[in-house]
Design an enzyme around this catalytic site. Structure first.
Site, PDB file in Angstrom:
ATOM      1  N   GLU A 143      -5.424  -8.504   0.980  1.00  0.00           N
ATOM      2  CA  GLU A 143      -5.992  -8.159   2.288  1.00  0.00           C
ATOM      3  C   GLU A 143      -7.481  -7.911   2.101  1.00  0.00           C
ATOM      4  O   GLU A 143      -7.887  -7.257   1.138  1.00  0.00           O
ATOM      5  CB  GLU A 143      -5.396  -6.878   2.887  1.00  0.00           C
ATOM      6  CG  GLU A 143      -4.051  -7.056   3.528  1.00  0.00           C
ATOM      7  CD  GLU A 143      -3.524  -5.760   4.152  1.00  0.00           C
ATOM      8  OE1 GLU A 143      -4.324  -4.934   4.639  1.00  0.00           O
ATOM      9  OE2 GLU A 143      -2.297  -5.586   4.123  1.00  0.00           O
ATOM     10  N   GLU A 178       0.795  -1.226   0.000  1.00  0.00           N
ATOM     11  CA  GLU A 178       0.000   0.000   0.000  1.00  0.00           C
ATOM     12  C   GLU A 178       0.831   1.281   0.000  1.00  0.00           C
ATOM     13  O   GLU A 178       0.803   2.052   0.967  1.00  0.00           O
ATOM     14  CB  GLU A 178      -0.966   0.016   1.194  1.00  0.00           C
ATOM     15  CG  GLU A 178      -1.915  -1.168   1.238  1.00  0.00           C
ATOM     16  CD  GLU A 178      -3.011  -1.028   2.301  1.00  0.00           C
ATOM     17  OE1 GLU A 178      -2.957  -0.082   3.102  1.00  0.00           O
ATOM     18  OE2 GLU A 178      -3.920  -1.870   2.317  1.00  0.00           O
TER      19      GLU A 178
HETATM   20  C1  FCB Z   1      -4.363  -1.989   5.588  1.00  0.00           C
HETATM   21  C2  FCB Z   1      -2.975  -2.296   6.089  1.00  0.00           C
HETATM   22  C3  FCB Z   1      -2.931  -3.310   7.206  1.00  0.00           C
HETATM   23  C4  FCB Z   1      -4.070  -3.110   8.178  1.00  0.00           C
HETATM   24  C5  FCB Z   1      -5.382  -3.063   7.437  1.00  0.00           C
HETATM   25  C6  FCB Z   1      -6.589  -2.934   8.330  1.00  0.00           C
HETATM   26  O1  FCB Z   1      -4.393  -0.701   5.076  1.00  0.00           O
HETATM   27  O2  FCB Z   1      -2.165  -2.774   5.034  1.00  0.00           O
HETATM   28  O3  FCB Z   1      -1.668  -3.216   7.834  1.00  0.00           O
HETATM   29  O4  FCB Z   1      -3.856  -1.974   8.928  1.00  0.00           O
HETATM   30  O5  FCB Z   1      -5.386  -1.994   6.537  1.00  0.00           O
END
Ligand code: FCB
Length: 449
Positions: free
Chosen positions: A353, A166
């Site tokens: 994620e 990210e």
């Molecule tokens: C993302 C991050 C991770 C965590 C999630 C909830 O942005 O990559 O580390 O904080 O959100």
């Protein structure tokens, strides 16, 4: 009841990040990161909490791998702490730091879990920030050297590598609105950080390939934008196409360069950089939690995380339920995002994620019955299945997160885990969602009403 089956070979996993789980912040020669310092500044994190101890994963690797093994995961996406490998971000490797990840990889392989490391999940060595951080070019060069060190040690057992996690957050939360470390509020520097993060990705990709890495990729968190066309065009530019286009098309979008001229002349882009950045990647990691809603509004000031967005405001639809983060739940956003990436860029993807924060703790029987998280996962895994049905090449899904952990500025207040962590005792309790997820993995699919 519909039964959804995923393609054979689809990878199911869980994800974590070094600073969020490891603890052991001062052990075995680890240097300080920007998050160590940021957490020490009063008011920056919830109740001044830090990742100093976190889930103490550094000392509980075996137990944590057992948790994953009992869930039946195929893969584990974890991150490597740069300050453990190079305490000051440059120079020779710290052997104890490399040994830690070497053992972790060995243990994962022995447990039948495919290790997928991310080289950078936000814990920049503090020394490098003191020298200017991501807004300076040198940080990208250092990142390439760090990647070479890690690759030479682990490439014989690691097939799939993620360079950055990210970069949107690193650049905009770190340098534009300052909600994340290092906490700077300089939009021009944030745009320079975008470029140097991407350059760092390119240099790391070269280093990984030179070492023999099979699959190299980067993890993005595109903001799936909904709302009126003009507002979406602007924010989609500075949030998404500013990453997608240099990586996958070899150029920054002209509208983004034009819209951000008040902050920077883009003089940080040097000849050859875009070739470095746009070397082919094998797949794209996509993190998704919620969409972004926008509308045009005359006179609205720039949104602090979207340089060049004056005249636009964000809003949240009231009819949607929200998670404990206040993020609206909209699984169709994940479907739309995956289809969009497929149509516009044609690159294979992995959902790296996805998950939800809920505060649910143990009941009187000691069980954590997190029904809302199960519903969240069910609908989003369903959306991934729909995207595959629509022709998107999705290679896997890694749930965020294996266990509750240090949620950055929100400290330990927000719990994203499939496994509950009692921070006072470090006891781990698999939640009902862990059972749900292991059933999904065992069936390579799920049932939907
Ligand atoms: C993302 C991050 C991770 C965590 C999630 C909830 O942005 O990559 O580390 O904080 O959100």
């Amino acid at each position: 009841m519909q039964q959804f089956h995923f393609p054979e070979g689809f990878l199911w996993g869980t994800a974590t990040a070094s600073y969020q789980i490891e603890g052991a912040a001062a052990e075995d020669g680890r240097g300080q990161s920007i998050w160590d310092r940021f957490s020490d500044i009063p008011g920056k994190t919830w109740r001044g909490q830090s990742g100093r101890v976190a889930c103490d994963h550094y000392h509980r690797v075996d137990e944590d791998i057992d948790l994953m093994r009992s869930m039946g995961v195929d893969t584990y996406r974890f991150s490597i702490a740069w300050p453990r490998i190079q305490p000051d971000g440059s120079g020779p490797a710290n052997p104890a730091g490399l040994d830690f990840y070497d053992r972790l990889v060995d243990k994962l392989v022995a447990a039948g879990i495919k290790p997928m490391p991310t080289l950078y999940h936000w814990d920049l060595p503090l020394t490098l920030e003191n020298l200017g951080g991501w807004p300076v070019r040198d940080t990208a060069e250092r990142f390439g050297e760090y990647a070479a060190i890690v690759a030479s040690r682990l490439v014989d057992r690691v097939e799939t590598w993620w360079t950055l996690n990210e970069p949107w957050c690193s650049a905009y939360l770190g340098y534009a609105n300052g909600h994340h470390a290092p906490g700077r509020t300089e939009p021009g520097a944030a745009l320079a950080a975008v470029h140097h993060l991407l350059l760092g990705h390119g240099l790391a990709t070269q280093a990984l390939r030179a070492a023999g890495a099979e699959q190299v990729s980067i993890v993005l968190n595109p903001s799936h934008c909904r709302g009126d066309e003009d507002a979406v065009q602007v924010v989609d530019g500075v949030a998404n196409r500013i990453f997608f286009d240099p990586l996958l098309k070899g150029a920054y979008p002209e509208d983004v360069v034009a819209n951000t001229r008040s902050h920077t002349d883009w003089g940080f882009v040097q000849d050859g950089d875009l070739e470095t950045i746009s070397q082919p990647i094998d797949l794209l990691g996509v993190n998704y939690y919620t969409p972004t809603w926008l509308r045009s509004k005359a006179g609205a000031p720039e949104i602090d995380v979207f340089p060049g967005s004056a005249g636009i405001e964000g809003w949240t639809p009231e009819e949607l339920p929200v998670t404990d983060m206040g993020w609206p739940i909209d699984a169709s956003g994940l479907f739309d995002l995956l289809v969009r990436i497929h149509k516009d860029y044609g690159v294979p993807v992995m959902v790296t994620e996805n998950g939800a924060a809920y505060p649910t703790g143990p009941n009187e029987a000691g069980e954590v019955v997190d029904t809302e998280r199960i519903e969240y996962l069910r609908s989003h895994i369903g959306a991934v299945h729909d995207a595959i049905g629509a022709g998107v090449d999705v290679r896997g899904y890694t749930a965020w997160s294996l266990m509750d952990n240090f949620e950055w500025a929100f400290g330990y207040d927000k719990r994203f885990g499939l496994v509950y962590v009692d921070y006072a005792t470090q006891r781990r309790i698999p939640k009902a969602s862990a059972k749900f997820y292991s059933d999904v993995i065992a069936a390579n699919g799920l049932e939907l009403d």
